[in-house]
Design a protein around this motif. Sequence first.
Motif, PDB file in Angstrom:
ATOM      1  N   ASN A 458       0.645  -1.104   0.385  1.00  0.00           N
ATOM      2  CA  ASN A 458      -0.073  -0.454   0.036  1.00  0.00           C
ATOM      3  C   ASN A 458       0.920   1.190   0.422  1.00  0.00           C
ATOM      4  OD1 ASN A 458      -2.446  -0.950  -0.250  1.00  0.00           O
ATOM      5  ND2 ASN A 458      -2.842  -1.413   2.156  1.00  0.00           N
ATOM      6  N   HIS A 459       1.942   1.052  -0.085  1.00  0.00           N
ATOM      7  CA  HIS A 459       3.407   2.627   0.187  1.00  0.00           C
ATOM      8  C   HIS A 459       3.505   2.630  -1.123  1.00  0.00           C
ATOM      9  CE1 HIS A 459       6.973   4.408   0.918  1.00  0.00           C
ATOM     10  NE2 HIS A 459       6.412   4.789   1.962  1.00  0.00           N
ATOM     11  N   PRO A 460       3.154   3.666  -1.466  1.00  0.00           N
ATOM     12  CA  PRO A 460       3.275   4.594  -3.195  1.00  0.00           C
ATOM     13  C   PRO A 460       4.756   4.178  -3.528  1.00  0.00           C
ATOM     14  CG  PRO A 460       3.483   6.165  -1.734  1.00  0.00           C
ATOM     15  CD  PRO A 460       2.767   5.095  -0.262  1.00  0.00           C
ATOM     16  N   ALA A 461       5.958   3.445  -2.345  1.00  0.00           N
ATOM     17  CA  ALA A 461       7.212   3.352  -3.445  1.00  0.00           C
ATOM     18  C   ALA A 461       7.597   2.078  -3.198  1.00  0.00           C
ATOM     19  CB  ALA A 461       7.883   4.360  -1.943  1.00  0.00           C
ATOM     20  N   ARG A 485      11.602  -1.849  -4.480  1.00  0.00           N
ATOM     21  CA  ARG A 485      10.690  -0.538  -5.026  1.00  0.00           C
ATOM     22  C   ARG A 485      10.963  -0.125  -5.423  1.00  0.00           C
ATOM     23  NH1 ARG A 485      16.152   0.327  -2.217  1.00  0.00           N
ATOM     24  NH2 ARG A 485      16.225   0.838  -0.382  1.00  0.00           N
ATOM     25  N   VAL A 486      10.196   1.280  -5.777  1.00  0.00           N
ATOM     26  CA  VAL A 486       9.282   1.405  -6.863  1.00  0.00           C
ATOM     27  C   VAL A 486      10.880   2.194  -7.634  1.00  0.00           C
ATOM     28  CG1 VAL A 486       7.959   2.978  -8.005  1.00  0.00           C
ATOM     29  CG2 VAL A 486       7.344   1.557  -6.518  1.00  0.00           C
ATOM     30  N   GLN A 489      12.389   5.248  -6.083  1.00  0.00           N
ATOM     31  CA  GLN A 489      12.238   5.729  -5.416  1.00  0.00           C
ATOM     32  C   GLN A 489      13.209   4.931  -4.879  1.00  0.00           C
ATOM     33  OE1 GLN A 489       9.760   6.896  -4.007  1.00  0.00           O
ATOM     34  NE2 GLN A 489       8.594   7.384  -6.200  1.00  0.00           N
ATOM     35  N   HIS A 499       5.776   2.679   8.328  1.00  0.00           N
ATOM     36  CA  HIS A 499       3.917   2.421   7.441  1.00  0.00           C
ATOM     37  C   HIS A 499       3.549   1.181   8.513  1.00  0.00           C
ATOM     38  CE1 HIS A 499       1.083   2.038   4.344  1.00  0.00           C
ATOM     39  NE2 HIS A 499       1.895   1.324   4.013  1.00  0.00           N
TER      40      HIS A 499
END
Length: 548
Positions: A458-461, A485-486, A489, A499
């Motif tokens: 759910n973390h954007p990265a 990682r994305v 990021q 988080h």
Amino acid sequence: MNGLMQDYPLTVHTLFRRGESNFGHKRITSVSAGHEAVTTYADWADDVRRLAGALDRLGIPRSARVGSFAWNSIRHLNLYFAVPASGRVLHCINIRLFPEQISFVINHAGDEVIFVDESLLPTLIPVLPSCPTVKQVVVMRDSGGAADCHSDMRGIAVHDFDDLVRTTNPVEFEPVDEWSAAMMCYTSGTTGDPKGVVYSHRSVFLHSMAASGVDTLGIGEADRILPLVPMFHANAWGIPHAAIAQGAELVLPGSDLSGPTVADLIVRHRVTMTAGVPTIWISALPHLEGRDVTSLRLIACGGAAVPAALSEDYRTRIGLPIQQAWGMTETSPLAAVGKLDADHAELSDGERAKLRTGVGRPVLGVEARLVRPGTLDAVAHDGVATGELQVRGSWIASGYYGVEQEESPLTDDGWLRTGDVATMDERGWVRLVDRTKDLIKSGGEWISPADLENELMNHPAVAEAAVVGVPHPRWSERPLACVVRVPGQDVGEAELLSHLSTEFARWQLPDRIVFVESIPKTSVGKFAKREMRELHRAAYAECSDHHA
């Protein structure tokens, strides 16, 4: 043709009455805030009857759920007997659940009143506004203070436990149907919401008899028992009920389960039998070595796999190996005990140590079988072939409270699916080797990898995340997260743990997050968790003292 035997009631009251009638002189020691209080069975039994009367005064109807939020103490022991013997149902709430889970189980059970240790009020009070069924709270003064919590529980009547008991006359117990509910505990052993297991009077009685068997825990009149397994965890493995019925003396440790304290209690009280999870025995061993522990006849361990090295350390350093037992909340929990047979004495120390890594033979009253997962096809009992372990018996759950039949834990022919993969030899000795799911059992508590994975992703990265349990020298297993990682990021471990901490308790968090380029997958695109566990098997080899 029917047998001509009496219909003798198998109830909690029957267990209580035996202890009250025959062992009034026996002692119960309760540790609280560093102090020890000693009472006799006779005085304790009088308080149990007064507590049952207090429930009447509070207007709690028969069959109502009475919650307990407490450590191992004599007040909690009062509830173990007063609540079911008076026709109510005791719901032992796991204080280690995350707040949202605590709220869920209180609401799902429909608790009308909660008995709470004063020291645990800071944990309970914040969840009460989301628990509309709770109308009354009874505070059990375990911290030596006089906390005024009335202003924090608006709309909820607050009572003092000792005042209630002292000002109420003892009552006689009315007959209770042995098939009626006596107690309930919730398990977080599956993903999703905790599931409620409801124990009947009959199942508690029969389980108490099993715990008294010489080839199980052997609980008897000559024992002084230190139950370290929490009373909010699967009925404290059934020890309190069996101990009272058999007239064993009890030492109830309260909240301090540190190694030095546990060792001091064992030595000072000449404890004969004790039970707890591996983490307790890891921390206690250095403080037991070199001291007089000759009173001990049994150190029972369950809740997580017992490392062979730990049991052998106990054998070589204090003269008594750890005896492993196995069960689940759904099995009351005693289902198998690893007590070696008489002819095992002919084996070498190494061979006996290997046997002790198994959970032993199913106890009398429990049947076990191995089947190929997803089928009813039997697996050979040769000690080598693996299959899903399934059990049935008189104290095995037939379903979950308030859960649709489609989610039943039973097979079509009535056996409980345990979710464990095991081997069984020709003499019924069971060894757990894996799990049908990837749940992590850390210090006797379950952790869901899927829930952690979902929140990480759910973390954007975070592009991908997989969580596995890897061996830990103190906690048996701890979660480790692998994260992709994305691109672009640079999120770090501290940020991701922060988080996760908004949704999970500290003990559920991974001890380590490993950042990788990719996560290995199976041929059908699932995370290859077996490969991941092997890859990171030594990640916590040098760890010992985190997440107490």
